[in-house]
Design an enzyme around this catalytic site. Sequence first.
Site, mmCIF file in Angstrom:
data_model
loop_
_atom_site.group_PDB
_atom_site.id
_atom_site.type_symbol
_atom_site.label_atom_id
_atom_site.label_comp_id
_atom_site.label_asym_id
_atom_site.label_seq_id
_atom_site.Cartn_x
_atom_site.Cartn_y
_atom_site.Cartn_z
ATOM 1 N N ARG A 178 1.192 -1.232 -0.082
ATOM 2 C CA ARG A 178 -0.027 -0.124 -0.060
ATOM 3 C C ARG A 178 0.956 1.114 -0.096
ATOM 4 O O ARG A 178 0.760 2.256 -0.807
ATOM 5 C CB ARG A 178 -1.046 -0.022 1.305
ATOM 6 C CG ARG A 178 -2.002 1.474 1.075
ATOM 7 C CD ARG A 178 -2.574 1.462 2.284
ATOM 8 N NE ARG A 178 -1.955 2.201 3.326
ATOM 9 C CZ ARG A 178 -2.074 3.292 3.917
ATOM 10 N NH1 ARG A 178 -3.369 3.971 3.563
ATOM 11 N NH2 ARG A 178 -1.540 3.719 5.099
ATOM 12 N N SER A 195 -6.351 2.960 0.803
ATOM 13 C CA SER A 195 -6.336 2.513 2.108
ATOM 14 C C SER A 195 -6.339 1.176 2.055
ATOM 15 O O SER A 195 -5.961 0.440 1.072
ATOM 16 C CB SER A 195 -7.632 2.790 2.916
ATOM 17 O OG SER A 195 -8.612 2.040 2.388
ATOM 18 N N GLN A 203 -17.461 6.932 0.711
ATOM 19 C CA GLN A 203 -17.214 7.839 1.823
ATOM 20 C C GLN A 203 -17.530 8.980 1.908
ATOM 21 O O GLN A 203 -18.108 9.681 2.775
ATOM 22 C CB GLN A 203 -15.715 7.567 1.942
ATOM 23 C CG GLN A 203 -15.500 6.305 2.965
ATOM 24 C CD GLN A 203 -13.848 6.342 2.996
ATOM 25 O OE1 GLN A 203 -13.205 6.056 2.177
ATOM 26 N NE2 GLN A 203 -13.353 6.827 4.333
ATOM 27 N N ASN A 208 -14.556 -2.422 9.300
ATOM 28 C CA ASN A 208 -13.254 -2.049 9.599
ATOM 29 C C ASN A 208 -13.119 -1.005 10.759
ATOM 30 O O ASN A 208 -13.081 0.086 10.588
ATOM 31 C CB ASN A 208 -12.563 -1.272 8.421
ATOM 32 C CG ASN A 208 -11.145 -0.954 8.859
ATOM 33 O OD1 ASN A 208 -10.529 -1.487 9.719
ATOM 34 N ND2 ASN A 208 -10.789 -0.190 7.984
ATOM 35 N N SER A 265 -10.142 1.057 12.037
ATOM 36 C CA SER A 265 -9.789 2.348 11.487
ATOM 37 C C SER A 265 -9.971 3.431 12.839
ATOM 38 O O SER A 265 -9.600 4.534 12.756
ATOM 39 C CB SER A 265 -10.482 2.907 10.461
ATOM 40 O OG SER A 265 -11.803 2.832 10.525
ATOM 41 N N ILE A 293 -4.581 -2.595 12.840
ATOM 42 C CA ILE A 293 -3.145 -3.093 12.192
ATOM 43 C C ILE A 293 -2.116 -2.636 13.217
ATOM 44 O O ILE A 293 -1.967 -1.539 13.626
ATOM 45 C CB ILE A 293 -2.818 -2.788 10.972
ATOM 46 C CG1 ILE A 293 -3.945 -3.198 9.988
ATOM 47 C CG2 ILE A 293 -1.366 -3.284 10.562
ATOM 48 C CD1 ILE A 293 -3.761 -2.650 8.790
ATOM 49 N N HIS A 299 -24.985 -19.740 11.560
ATOM 50 C CA HIS A 299 -25.149 -21.227 11.480
ATOM 51 C C HIS A 299 -25.977 -22.206 11.068
ATOM 52 O O HIS A 299 -25.823 -23.359 11.175
ATOM 53 C CB HIS A 299 -24.436 -21.606 13.161
ATOM 54 C CG HIS A 299 -23.584 -22.756 13.304
ATOM 55 N ND1 HIS A 299 -22.947 -23.332 12.325
ATOM 56 C CD2 HIS A 299 -22.570 -22.639 14.348
ATOM 57 C CE1 HIS A 299 -22.201 -24.413 12.777
ATOM 58 N NE2 HIS A 299 -21.900 -23.839 14.095
ATOM 59 N N ASP A 319 -21.220 -23.843 7.912
ATOM 60 C CA ASP A 319 -20.612 -24.608 8.950
ATOM 61 C C ASP A 319 -19.105 -23.992 9.444
ATOM 62 O O ASP A 319 -18.479 -23.146 8.321
ATOM 63 C CB ASP A 319 -20.494 -26.043 8.595
ATOM 64 C CG ASP A 319 -19.624 -26.190 7.333
ATOM 65 O OD1 ASP A 319 -18.537 -25.909 7.179
ATOM 66 O OD2 ASP A 319 -20.646 -26.921 6.562
HETATM 67 N N1 CAO Z 1 -5.599 -0.533 11.122
HETATM 68 C C1 CAO Z 1 -4.622 0.384 11.022
HETATM 69 N N2 CAO Z 1 -4.782 1.554 10.187
HETATM 70 C C2 CAO Z 1 -5.939 1.526 9.757
HETATM 71 C C3 CAO Z 1 -7.033 0.475 9.591
HETATM 72 C C4 CAO Z 1 -6.881 -0.250 10.363
HETATM 73 N N3 CAO Z 1 -7.834 -1.379 10.487
HETATM 74 N N4 CAO Z 1 -8.024 1.040 8.743
HETATM 75 C C5 CAO Z 1 -7.723 2.138 8.178
HETATM 76 N N5 CAO Z 1 -6.594 2.369 8.823
HETATM 77 C C6 CAO Z 1 -5.806 3.793 8.198
HETATM 78 C C7 CAO Z 1 -6.113 3.691 6.942
HETATM 79 O O1 CAO Z 1 -4.871 3.150 6.038
HETATM 80 C C8 CAO Z 1 -5.826 5.370 6.668
HETATM 81 O O2 CAO Z 1 -4.410 5.713 7.037
HETATM 82 P P1 CAO Z 1 -3.615 6.877 5.883
HETATM 83 O O3 CAO Z 1 -4.468 8.156 6.435
HETATM 84 O O4 CAO Z 1 -2.195 6.799 6.497
HETATM 85 O O5 CAO Z 1 -3.756 6.547 4.536
HETATM 86 C C9 CAO Z 1 -6.507 5.655 7.837
HETATM 87 O O6 CAO Z 1 -6.397 4.847 8.938
HETATM 88 C C10 CAO Z 1 -7.899 6.261 7.561
HETATM 89 O O7 CAO Z 1 -8.442 5.385 6.721
HETATM 90 P P2 CAO Z 1 -10.139 5.570 6.398
HETATM 91 O O8 CAO Z 1 -11.018 5.260 7.804
HETATM 92 O O9 CAO Z 1 -10.306 6.874 5.714
HETATM 93 O O10 CAO Z 1 -10.056 4.273 5.282
HETATM 94 P P3 CAO Z 1 -10.659 2.967 5.113
HETATM 95 O O11 CAO Z 1 -10.677 2.462 4.054
HETATM 96 O O12 CAO Z 1 -9.705 2.209 5.848
HETATM 97 O O13 CAO Z 1 -12.061 2.571 6.149
HETATM 98 C C11 CAO Z 1 -14.236 2.921 6.542
HETATM 99 C C12 CAO Z 1 -13.224 3.293 5.506
HETATM 100 C C13 CAO Z 1 -15.579 3.659 5.760
HETATM 101 C C14 CAO Z 1 -14.429 1.689 6.562
HETATM 102 C C15 CAO Z 1 -13.985 3.721 7.957
HETATM 103 O O14 CAO Z 1 -13.756 4.857 7.697
HETATM 104 C C16 CAO Z 1 -15.134 3.496 8.823
HETATM 105 O O15 CAO Z 1 -16.108 3.969 8.732
HETATM 106 N N6 CAO Z 1 -14.758 2.923 9.888
HETATM 107 C C17 CAO Z 1 -15.531 2.456 11.115
HETATM 108 C C18 CAO Z 1 -16.680 1.078 10.888
HETATM 109 C C19 CAO Z 1 -17.450 0.806 11.917
HETATM 110 O O16 CAO Z 1 -17.965 1.769 12.657
HETATM 111 N N7 CAO Z 1 -17.658 -0.573 12.207
HETATM 112 C C20 CAO Z 1 -18.426 -0.706 13.453
HETATM 113 C C21 CAO Z 1 -19.651 -1.296 12.756
HETATM 114 S S1 CAO Z 1 -20.738 -1.933 14.146
HETATM 115 O O17 CAO Z 1 -21.393 -0.718 14.878
#
Ligand code: CAO
Length: 261
Positions: free
Chosen positions: A70, A85, A157, A179, A182, A205, A231, A235
Amino acid sequence: PPPSPSPSASKPVQKSPPRPFQPVVAIGKDTTEPIRGIKKAMVQSMNKAHTIPHFGYYDEIDMTKLVQLRYDLKSACKERGIKLSYMPFIIKAASMALHHYPVLNASVDEKCENLIYKAAHNIGVAMDTPNGLIVPNVKNVQNLSVYEISVDLNRLQNLGADGKLGTTDLKGGTFSLSNIGSIGGTYARPLIMPPEVAIGALGKISVLPRFNYNGDLIKAHIMQVSWSADHRVIDGATMARFSNLWKSYLENPSTMLLDTK
Ligand code: CAO
């Protein structure tokens, strides 16, 4: 020459303002807030989700090679107006693994009498937006490159941040990823988005010590995944085999080239 970015893609992804500390909200007396809009939709879908007998499966992924990849590709994407990302790789790897385990890209009908195998891989991505949790999906991931997934994710987004996601982007998901890493955290227990049959939550990460095959201590970028599956129709062995394949793509991202059409 590289493809020129589409107008929506060229708009930089809006970052939600950093929220290191939630400001103190003083509530002097009890207040009532009606549950409406996105929150009401969440009540309905999560009540439905809770009727599904979930099982969990957890593993850790060594993202070290993907972190480097990346990094190598990020500036090329930036020149095209796209923020790269980890998600586009994670989404593409899921689709590539779903080709081998199509039962995970299926849905069940209300009475759980039929499984409908979905042709399209419409991968839902849980999004934390100013209006709350919303799960738009990237359509037909099986036909998209990592770059094209990135373009669509940036678009979703931006729409999510503006509160403008429409039903086309929100309907028709066939498999979901969340995710939460993040924001933070290691493990989660995601709830399936009915009528889908599986969902994965990704942890943060983190750089952690691990041993390589030679027994040497190395610095590794580790991400945990927490899968939930229905489930009644999935399986544990199927979930584990799917996860192993998905993991192998992420741990050795060059192998994705072998199977990308
Ligand atoms: N571990 C470490 N760093 C991470 C990461 C992870 N799992 N996921 C994202 N990052 C980093 C990205 O690489 C990015 O780094 P840079 O600024 O250096 O490029 C930064 O964090 C911001 O990423 P992002 O959030 O803008 O983009 P994304 O594509 O990784 O994720 C999205 C997009 C929409 C999934 C995220 O913004 C989000 O909303 N996450 C929350 C989801 C959530 O609430 N889940 C719970 C559901 S149940 O209630």
